[in-house]
Design a protein around this motif. Structure first.
Motif, PDB file in Angstrom:
ATOM      1  N   UNK A   1       0.594  -1.133  -0.076  1.00  0.00           N
ATOM      2  CA  UNK A   1       0.021   0.109  -0.040  1.00  0.00           C
ATOM      3  C   UNK A   1       0.882   1.221   0.038  1.00  0.00           C
ATOM      4  N   UNK A   2       2.051   1.173   0.688  1.00  0.00           N
ATOM      5  CA  UNK A   2       2.820   2.618   0.923  1.00  0.00           C
ATOM      6  C   UNK A   2       3.642   2.842  -0.516  1.00  0.00           C
ATOM      7  N   UNK A   3       4.109   1.611  -0.941  1.00  0.00           N
ATOM      8  CA  UNK A   3       4.666   1.638  -2.349  1.00  0.00           C
ATOM      9  C   UNK A   3       3.681   2.262  -3.341  1.00  0.00           C
ATOM     10  N   UNK A   4       2.603   1.543  -3.312  1.00  0.00           N
ATOM     11  CA  UNK A   4       1.601   1.974  -4.196  1.00  0.00           C
ATOM     12  C   UNK A   4       1.248   3.608  -4.362  1.00  0.00           C
ATOM     13  N   UNK A   5       1.098   4.111  -3.137  1.00  0.00           N
ATOM     14  CA  UNK A   5       1.034   5.510  -3.057  1.00  0.00           C
ATOM     15  C   UNK A   5       2.702   6.251  -3.075  1.00  0.00           C
ATOM     16  N   UNK A   6       3.521   5.781  -3.716  1.00  0.00           N
ATOM     17  CA  UNK A   6       4.747   6.419  -4.158  1.00  0.00           C
ATOM     18  C   UNK A   6       5.832   6.473  -3.198  1.00  0.00           C
ATOM     19  N   UNK A   7       5.649   5.890  -1.966  1.00  0.00           N
ATOM     20  CA  UNK A   7       6.580   5.982  -0.843  1.00  0.00           C
ATOM     21  C   UNK A   7       7.376   4.747  -0.835  1.00  0.00           C
ATOM     22  N   UNK A   8       8.617   5.107  -0.084  1.00  0.00           N
ATOM     23  CA  UNK A   8       9.628   3.950   0.182  1.00  0.00           C
ATOM     24  C   UNK A   8       9.167   3.134   1.405  1.00  0.00           C
ATOM     25  N   UNK A   9       8.642   1.952   1.562  1.00  0.00           N
ATOM     26  CA  UNK A   9       8.310   1.288   2.611  1.00  0.00           C
ATOM     27  C   UNK A   9       9.706   0.797   3.448  1.00  0.00           C
ATOM     28  N   UNK A  10       9.423   0.969   4.561  1.00  0.00           N
ATOM     29  CA  UNK A  10      10.829   0.483   5.517  1.00  0.00           C
ATOM     30  C   UNK A  10       9.859  -0.169   6.702  1.00  0.00           C
ATOM     31  N   UNK A  11      10.337  -1.605   6.697  1.00  0.00           N
ATOM     32  CA  UNK A  11       9.875  -2.424   7.700  1.00  0.00           C
ATOM     33  C   UNK A  11      10.822  -2.362   9.151  1.00  0.00           C
ATOM     34  N   UNK A  12      10.128  -2.691  10.151  1.00  0.00           N
ATOM     35  CA  UNK A  12      10.713  -2.706  11.599  1.00  0.00           C
ATOM     36  C   UNK A  12      10.461  -3.814  12.126  1.00  0.00           C
ATOM     37  N   UNK A  13      11.254  -4.822  12.492  1.00  0.00           N
ATOM     38  CA  UNK A  13      11.180  -5.913  13.117  1.00  0.00           C
ATOM     39  C   UNK A  13      11.672  -5.639  14.559  1.00  0.00           C
ATOM     40  N   UNK A  14      10.836  -6.409  15.484  1.00  0.00           N
ATOM     41  CA  UNK A  14      11.274  -6.639  16.929  1.00  0.00           C
ATOM     42  C   UNK A  14      11.620  -8.060  17.367  1.00  0.00           C
ATOM     43  N   UNK A  15      12.740  -8.305  17.579  1.00  0.00           N
ATOM     44  CA  UNK A  15      13.142  -9.896  17.856  1.00  0.00           C
ATOM     45  C   UNK A  15      12.772 -10.783  16.889  1.00  0.00           C
TER      46      UNK A  15
ATOM     47  N   UNK B   1      10.314 -10.309  14.802  1.00  0.00           N
ATOM     48  CA  UNK B   1       8.964 -10.507  14.383  1.00  0.00           C
ATOM     49  C   UNK B   1       8.389  -8.957  13.716  1.00  0.00           C
ATOM     50  N   UNK B   2       7.656  -8.909  12.740  1.00  0.00           N
ATOM     51  CA  UNK B   2       7.511  -7.571  12.158  1.00  0.00           C
ATOM     52  C   UNK B   2       6.500  -6.812  12.987  1.00  0.00           C
ATOM     53  N   UNK B   3       6.919  -5.592  13.437  1.00  0.00           N
ATOM     54  CA  UNK B   3       6.176  -4.741  14.340  1.00  0.00           C
ATOM     55  C   UNK B   3       5.783  -3.609  13.727  1.00  0.00           C
ATOM     56  N   UNK B   4       6.075  -3.043  12.516  1.00  0.00           N
ATOM     57  CA  UNK B   4       5.371  -1.841  11.755  1.00  0.00           C
ATOM     58  C   UNK B   4       6.243  -1.621  10.651  1.00  0.00           C
ATOM     59  N   UNK B   5       5.672  -0.685  10.013  1.00  0.00           N
ATOM     60  CA  UNK B   5       6.348  -0.068   8.705  1.00  0.00           C
ATOM     61  C   UNK B   5       6.297   1.378   8.801  1.00  0.00           C
ATOM     62  N   UNK B   6       7.515   2.047   8.142  1.00  0.00           N
ATOM     63  CA  UNK B   6       7.359   3.475   7.975  1.00  0.00           C
ATOM     64  C   UNK B   6       7.513   3.856   6.344  1.00  0.00           C
ATOM     65  N   UNK B   7       6.628   4.847   6.239  1.00  0.00           N
ATOM     66  CA  UNK B   7       6.501   5.456   4.899  1.00  0.00           C
ATOM     67  C   UNK B   7       7.615   6.346   4.627  1.00  0.00           C
ATOM     68  N   UNK B   8       8.361   6.727   3.733  1.00  0.00           N
ATOM     69  CA  UNK B   8       9.214   7.538   3.380  1.00  0.00           C
ATOM     70  C   UNK B   8       9.115   8.260   2.217  1.00  0.00           C
ATOM     71  N   UNK B   9       8.977   9.522   1.987  1.00  0.00           N
ATOM     72  CA  UNK B   9       8.652   9.948   0.529  1.00  0.00           C
ATOM     73  C   UNK B   9       9.721  11.306   0.413  1.00  0.00           C
ATOM     74  N   UNK B  10       9.750  11.872  -0.825  1.00  0.00           N
ATOM     75  CA  UNK B  10      10.414  13.339  -0.952  1.00  0.00           C
ATOM     76  C   UNK B  10       9.411  14.334  -0.628  1.00  0.00           C
ATOM     77  N   UNK B  11      10.000  15.512  -0.145  1.00  0.00           N
ATOM     78  CA  UNK B  11       8.895  16.649   0.273  1.00  0.00           C
ATOM     79  C   UNK B  11       8.696  17.262  -0.861  1.00  0.00           C
ATOM     80  N   UNK B  12       7.265  17.482  -1.097  1.00  0.00           N
ATOM     81  CA  UNK B  12       6.701  18.126  -2.136  1.00  0.00           C
ATOM     82  C   UNK B  12       6.665  19.796  -2.061  1.00  0.00           C
ATOM     83  N   UNK B  13       7.203  20.528  -3.027  1.00  0.00           N
ATOM     84  CA  UNK B  13       7.132  21.722  -3.214  1.00  0.00           C
ATOM     85  C   UNK B  13       5.663  22.225  -3.297  1.00  0.00           C
TER      86      UNK B  13
END
Length: 586
Positions: free
Chosen positions: A378-392, A394-406
């Motif tokens: 979903x994040x990548x379809x929205x044009x964002x770079x998806x970053x996964x965070x795992x704890x021990x 196990x997947x714990x969550x994701x971050x979406x990163x994108x360039x700042x639009x003027x």
């Protein structure tokens, strides 16, 4: 190498030499008492020559800087595994080179072995380093990350992407025919014609028995009223006033020729990274997974703590996001980084991994991993770079990163209104990210995944269809398109040296909204030039006819000549007013 290549590219720096016709006209004006008019001609052409020499010298410096992106040497690996340092010019197609962490790639080629994140923004304009592994293409001058790469050379040094950028800038600069100002096309011939006509007005009456004094006085009056001062001022004050006003509002237009050309633009091509966007990644989404037991701030804290020792731009974005929320970051221990995958660290006794969902989820079949893959999609379809965070583990969550639009949507709308055609997007970024951004700002024509030569091809395609194209960009990869376009505009703050020197105008403060404003101001300046030419022509024609057909008193001729010059000059200076810019920006 860089100096010689730059010299070959630019040729000798021209000296500011006066045209023979200009010297003759100025001398004739001086002999007839028109010292100021003669001096004005010399000043105009001296200034033009000096500016040309300065611009050429600065462009030479920029080309040297571009060529310096390519390293002078590379580590060549022989069939037995031995290594030797050789000049990049000695590399041939089929050679294998080793690029260690932190080194620049010495040749265009393909990865044979190894994995790393490679910063190739100077070539493709992509805002973030790209993961490279076996089979991936790499380019000369790209900066290698933390992994070692063995690369098979696929192009000679003379045919690398950077070398082709230099050649394309050269070819575009040679074939582009700048619009000449009226002063350059007409004024020189007019001055010589005026001198010849003055001699005829003086000598012909003498040949038919007229008095010497009367003939001389008529000829002197003719010289004064036919002098091109008003014609000279008809062109320059409006354009120079527009340049000065634009400069006060953060737009550096490099010459009067450029200011005139800006008003002719009827199509605009925009770069993505650094132009429509700021070129700085930021965290846009923080998505804890259900069942992980973490809130947004907790997930971001763990990710930022693990990323804190990293030098990757994505890591900086995560850390900056945590600091913006005022989060306290615990100390990370046992930090490790794997190119193309991500980072690992121990934070508060828990093993944290932050990185690529595809790599971290590879082979996992539990429900939470499956849900993480869905969110990443979903994040990548929205044009964002998806970053996964795992704890021990196990997947714990994701971050979406994108360039700042003027603030680009308003600019795109204004450019569409001005030119009658919506701008197109030319970018080296991936098609999905480009399409998402284009949809946000209202651009429908999107051309993504382009190398510099492809951008030039797109510009030539439009200009071949009779369009006068403005290209707005910021990177080395945009320079050939900036040079090939009818008008090139560079973003000033993040712009590369070559882009800044190749462009015809520079948006100093990176305020994209000034692009349509300067086009509107140029069109107003062009209208004032036409007004001034009409005013000057009416005055000159009227006074000349009066002098030749009647008896124009010399003082009245001087008053009419100087008066027309003052009127034309003041009319052109109207564009210095603040109201002129506000009107253009509306």
């Amino acid at each position: 190498m860089a100096d010689s290549a730059a010299a070959e590219f630019l040729g000798p720096v021209p000296e500011p030499v006066f045209e023979g016709e200009v010297v003759a006209a100025a001398h004739g004006l001086q002999q007839l008492g028109q010292v100021m008019d003669g001096a004005l001609l010399i000043v105009i052409f001296a200034t033009s020559g000096a500016l040309e020499a300065l611009a050429t010298a600065r462009t030479a410096d920029s080309v040297r800087g571009l060529l310096d992106l390519a390293p002078a040497t590379a580590t060549r690996v022989d069939a037995d595994g031995g290594e030797e340092s050789v000049a990049v010019e000695e590399l041939t197609v089929g050679d294998t080179i080793l690029v260690r962490p932190g080194e620049c790639v010495g040749a265009d080629g393909r990865v044979l072995d190894g994995a790393s994140d490679v910063d190739q923004a100077t070539i493709t304009g992509e805002p973030l380093p790209v993961a490279k592994a076996k089979g991936d293409e790499v380019f000369t001058g790209a900066l290698n990350g933390t992994g070692a790469l063995r690369i098979k050379v696929e192009r000679d040094a003379s045919d690398t992407v950077i070398a082709r950028i230099v050649r394309m800038v050269e070819e575009a600069s040679e074939t582009k025919a700048p619009t000449q100002l009226f002063i350059e096309k007409v004024e020189q011939r007019y001055s010589l014609g005026m001198v010849a006509a003055t001699l005829a007005v003086f000598l012909l009456p003498l040949a038919f028995g007229a008095a010497l004094t009367g003939s001389l006085l008529r000829a002197m009056t003719f010289m004064i009223v036919a002098s091109p001062c008003a014609v000279v001022l008809a062109t320059m004050p409006p354009l120079l006033s527009a340049i000065a006003n634009s400069g006060r509002h953060g737009v550096l237009v490099k010459s009067a020729v450029v200011m005139e050309r800006l008003g002719e633009v009827d199509a605009v091509a925009l770069d993505k990274t650094g132009t429509l966007t700021e070129g700085t990644p930021r965290v846009t989404d923080v998505r804890p997974l259900a069942g992980a037991g973490l809130k947004e701030d907790e997930l971001l804290t763990l990710a930022a703590a693990a990323e804190h020792p990293s030098e990757h731009p994505l890591a900086w974005a995560v850390v900056d996001a945590a600091r913006e929320r005022g989060l306290d970051l615990p100390v990370a221990e046992d930090f490790g980084s794997t190119p193309g995958i991500g980072v690992t660290a121990t934070v508060d006794g828990r093993k944290i991994a932050v990185g690529s969902p595809a790599r971290l989820l590879h082979g996992a079949e539990d429900p939470r991993s499956a849900w993480a893959a869905v969110v990443a999609g979903e994040l990548e379809d929205g044009g964002r770079t998806a970053v996964l965070v795992t704890v021990d583990g196990t997947p714990a969550g994701l971050l979406g990163i994108a360039d700042r639009l003027r603030d680009a949507a308003t600019t795109v709308s204004a450019l569409t209104t001005l030119t009658g055609t919506a701008p197109l997007l030319l970018t080296g970024d991936n098609p999905r990210a480009a399409a998402r951004l284009a949809a946000e700002v209202g651009i429908e024509d999107v051309r993504a995944g382009l190398l510099p030569q492809h951008k030039v091809g797109a510009v030539k395609e439009l200009e071949g269809a009779g369009r006068k194209v403005m290209v707005v960009g910021d990177g080395v990869n945009d320079a050939p398109a900036l040079a090939a376009a009818h008008t090139g505009v560079a973003m000033g703050r993040a712009g590369s040296d070559l882009a800044l020197e190749t462009a015809d105008a520079v948006i100093v403060r990176d305020e994209l909204a000034t692009v349509p404003a300067v086009i509107s101001l140029s069109r107003r300046a062009r209208k004032l030039v036409v007004q001034n030419l009409v005013i000057a022509g009416v005055f000159i024609a009227g006074l000349v006819v009066w002098d030749l057909a009647g008896s124009l008193p010399l003082p009245l001729g001087v008053a009419g000549h100087e008066g027309s010059t003052v009127i034309v000059g003041l009319n052109g200076l109207r564009l210095l007013r603040e109201a002129a810019w506000r009107r253009a920006a509306e």
